[in-house]
Design a protein around this motif. Structure first.
Motif, PDB file in Angstrom:
ATOM      1  N   VAL A   1       0.839  -1.207   0.000  1.00  0.00           N
ATOM      2  CA  VAL A   1       0.000   0.000   0.000  1.00  0.00           C
ATOM      3  C   VAL A   1       0.872   1.255   0.000  1.00  0.00           C
ATOM      4  O   VAL A   1       0.625   2.199  -0.768  1.00  0.00           O
ATOM      5  CB  VAL A   1      -0.967  -0.019   1.203  1.00  0.00           C
ATOM      6  CG1 VAL A   1      -1.679   1.310   1.355  1.00  0.00           C
ATOM      7  CG2 VAL A   1      -1.973  -1.157   1.059  1.00  0.00           C
ATOM      8  N   LEU A   2       1.908   1.278   0.825  1.00  0.00           N
ATOM      9  CA  LEU A   2       2.800   2.442   0.876  1.00  0.00           C
ATOM     10  C   LEU A   2       3.563   2.635  -0.430  1.00  0.00           C
ATOM     11  O   LEU A   2       3.719   3.763  -0.896  1.00  0.00           O
ATOM     12  CB  LEU A   2       3.779   2.306   2.036  1.00  0.00           C
ATOM     13  CG  LEU A   2       3.181   2.512   3.415  1.00  0.00           C
ATOM     14  CD1 LEU A   2       4.185   2.127   4.491  1.00  0.00           C
ATOM     15  CD2 LEU A   2       2.744   3.951   3.595  1.00  0.00           C
ATOM     16  N   VAL A   3       4.022   1.538  -1.011  1.00  0.00           N
ATOM     17  CA  VAL A   3       4.747   1.635  -2.282  1.00  0.00           C
ATOM     18  C   VAL A   3       3.820   2.172  -3.375  1.00  0.00           C
ATOM     19  O   VAL A   3       4.211   3.039  -4.156  1.00  0.00           O
ATOM     20  CB  VAL A   3       5.361   0.273  -2.683  1.00  0.00           C
ATOM     21  CG1 VAL A   3       5.841   0.278  -4.129  1.00  0.00           C
ATOM     22  CG2 VAL A   3       6.501  -0.085  -1.741  1.00  0.00           C
ATOM     23  N   ARG A   4       2.584   1.701  -3.408  1.00  0.00           N
ATOM     24  CA  ARG A   4       1.620   2.219  -4.396  1.00  0.00           C
ATOM     25  C   ARG A   4       1.444   3.724  -4.231  1.00  0.00           C
ATOM     26  O   ARG A   4       1.379   4.469  -5.218  1.00  0.00           O
ATOM     27  CB  ARG A   4       0.269   1.533  -4.244  1.00  0.00           C
ATOM     28  CG  ARG A   4       0.226   0.153  -4.818  1.00  0.00           C
ATOM     29  CD  ARG A   4      -1.148  -0.456  -4.645  1.00  0.00           C
ATOM     30  NE  ARG A   4      -1.148  -1.839  -5.097  1.00  0.00           N
ATOM     31  CZ  ARG A   4      -1.958  -2.760  -4.633  1.00  0.00           C
ATOM     32  NH1 ARG A   4      -2.860  -2.476  -3.709  1.00  0.00           N
ATOM     33  NH2 ARG A   4      -1.887  -3.988  -5.096  1.00  0.00           N
TER      34      ARG A   4
ATOM     35  N   LEU B   1       2.504   9.187  -6.265  1.00  0.00           N
ATOM     36  CA  LEU B   1       3.051  10.510  -5.975  1.00  0.00           C
ATOM     37  C   LEU B   1       4.109  10.927  -6.988  1.00  0.00           C
ATOM     38  O   LEU B   1       4.229  12.092  -7.336  1.00  0.00           O
ATOM     39  CB  LEU B   1       3.632  10.510  -4.558  1.00  0.00           C
ATOM     40  CG  LEU B   1       4.186  11.814  -4.032  1.00  0.00           C
ATOM     41  CD1 LEU B   1       3.065  12.842  -3.853  1.00  0.00           C
ATOM     42  CD2 LEU B   1       4.880  11.592  -2.700  1.00  0.00           C
ATOM     43  N   HIS B   2       4.855   9.945  -7.488  1.00  0.00           N
ATOM     44  CA  HIS B   2       5.949  10.228  -8.418  1.00  0.00           C
ATOM     45  C   HIS B   2       5.590   9.937  -9.873  1.00  0.00           C
ATOM     46  O   HIS B   2       6.477   9.882 -10.728  1.00  0.00           O
ATOM     47  CB  HIS B   2       7.190   9.434  -8.013  1.00  0.00           C
ATOM     48  CG  HIS B   2       7.782   9.914  -6.729  1.00  0.00           C
ATOM     49  ND1 HIS B   2       8.589  11.018  -6.645  1.00  0.00           N
ATOM     50  CD2 HIS B   2       7.645   9.461  -5.451  1.00  0.00           C
ATOM     51  CE1 HIS B   2       8.940  11.223  -5.398  1.00  0.00           C
ATOM     52  NE2 HIS B   2       8.375  10.287  -4.646  1.00  0.00           N
ATOM     53  N   GLY B   3       4.313   9.743 -10.167  1.00  0.00           N
ATOM     54  CA  GLY B   3       3.876   9.552 -11.545  1.00  0.00           C
ATOM     55  C   GLY B   3       4.190   8.181 -12.117  1.00  0.00           C
ATOM     56  O   GLY B   3       4.266   8.020 -13.339  1.00  0.00           O
ATOM     57  N   ILE B   4       4.371   7.209 -11.256  1.00  0.00           N
ATOM     58  CA  ILE B   4       4.646   5.837 -11.688  1.00  0.00           C
ATOM     59  C   ILE B   4       3.358   5.035 -11.537  1.00  0.00           C
ATOM     60  O   ILE B   4       2.631   5.215 -10.565  1.00  0.00           O
ATOM     61  CB  ILE B   4       5.754   5.196 -10.823  1.00  0.00           C
ATOM     62  CG1 ILE B   4       7.039   6.019 -10.926  1.00  0.00           C
ATOM     63  CG2 ILE B   4       5.994   3.745 -11.215  1.00  0.00           C
ATOM     64  CD1 ILE B   4       8.100   5.628  -9.914  1.00  0.00           C
ATOM     65  N   MET B   5       3.076   4.143 -12.497  1.00  0.00           N
ATOM     66  CA  MET B   5       1.893   3.294 -12.396  1.00  0.00           C
ATOM     67  C   MET B   5       1.927   2.551 -11.059  1.00  0.00           C
ATOM     68  O   MET B   5       2.884   1.839 -10.770  1.00  0.00           O
ATOM     69  CB  MET B   5       1.868   2.277 -13.534  1.00  0.00           C
ATOM     70  CG  MET B   5       0.745   1.294 -13.407  1.00  0.00           C
ATOM     71  SD  MET B   5      -0.626   1.765 -14.400  1.00  0.00           S
ATOM     72  CE  MET B   5      -0.539   0.531 -15.644  1.00  0.00           C
TER      73      MET B   5
ATOM     74  N   ASP C   1      10.133  -1.986  -8.761  1.00  0.00           N
ATOM     75  CA  ASP C   1      10.974  -2.270  -9.924  1.00  0.00           C
ATOM     76  C   ASP C   1      12.136  -1.281  -9.889  1.00  0.00           C
ATOM     77  O   ASP C   1      12.289  -0.523  -8.919  1.00  0.00           O
ATOM     78  CB  ASP C   1      10.177  -2.173 -11.225  1.00  0.00           C
ATOM     79  CG  ASP C   1       9.498  -0.826 -11.406  1.00  0.00           C
ATOM     80  OD1 ASP C   1       9.799   0.126 -10.642  1.00  0.00           O
ATOM     81  OD2 ASP C   1       8.666  -0.709 -12.313  1.00  0.00           O
ATOM     82  N   GLU C   2      12.951  -1.257 -10.913  1.00  0.00           N
ATOM     83  CA  GLU C   2      14.120  -0.379 -10.909  1.00  0.00           C
ATOM     84  C   GLU C   2      13.714   1.096 -10.807  1.00  0.00           C
ATOM     85  O   GLU C   2      14.328   1.857 -10.049  1.00  0.00           O
ATOM     86  CB  GLU C   2      14.975  -0.614 -12.150  1.00  0.00           C
ATOM     87  CG  GLU C   2      16.269   0.168 -12.103  1.00  0.00           C
ATOM     88  CD  GLU C   2      17.188  -0.124 -13.273  1.00  0.00           C
ATOM     89  OE1 GLU C   2      18.359   0.281 -13.179  1.00  0.00           O
ATOM     90  OE2 GLU C   2      16.749  -0.730 -14.258  1.00  0.00           O
ATOM     91  N   GLU C   3      12.688   1.498 -11.532  1.00  0.00           N
ATOM     92  CA  GLU C   3      12.244   2.891 -11.507  1.00  0.00           C
ATOM     93  C   GLU C   3      11.790   3.296 -10.102  1.00  0.00           C
ATOM     94  O   GLU C   3      12.162   4.357  -9.600  1.00  0.00           O
ATOM     95  CB  GLU C   3      11.108   3.097 -12.511  1.00  0.00           C
ATOM     96  CG  GLU C   3      10.609   4.524 -12.578  1.00  0.00           C
ATOM     97  CD  GLU C   3       9.488   4.708 -13.589  1.00  0.00           C
ATOM     98  OE1 GLU C   3       9.256   5.861 -13.974  1.00  0.00           O
ATOM     99  OE2 GLU C   3       8.841   3.714 -13.976  1.00  0.00           O
TER     100      GLU C   3
END
Length: 69
Positions: A39-42, A47-51, A57-59
């Motif tokens: 949940v925190l990673v999502r 917040l950073h515009g990542i799906m 993942d690396e990004e």
């Protein structure tokens, strides 16, 4: 080098790098990537515009400051 779409950490995984992830997110716990981390990673991904997959993942690892060059 790991492709940016390749998962590094995911829910259910036990790995020493999960401890690093917990430190970066200021979340107590052990080396298990549990639902609370997902949940925190999502949230961080959004917040950073990542799906928001909840998979580190690396990004995502780069955004969280987990990659060393």
């Amino acid at each position: 080098m790991i492709a940016s779409s390749a998962p590094i950490l995911w829910q259910g995984l036990r790995d020493p790098r999960v401890v690093v992830l917990r430190e970066k997110l200021n979340v107590p716990g052990d080396d298990l990537f549990d639902l609370s981390l997902t949940v925190l990673v999502r949230g961080k991904q959004s917040l950073h515009g990542i799906m928001p997959s909840g998979i580190v993942d690396e990004e995502t690892a780069e955004v969280l400051g987990m990659l060393e060059y």
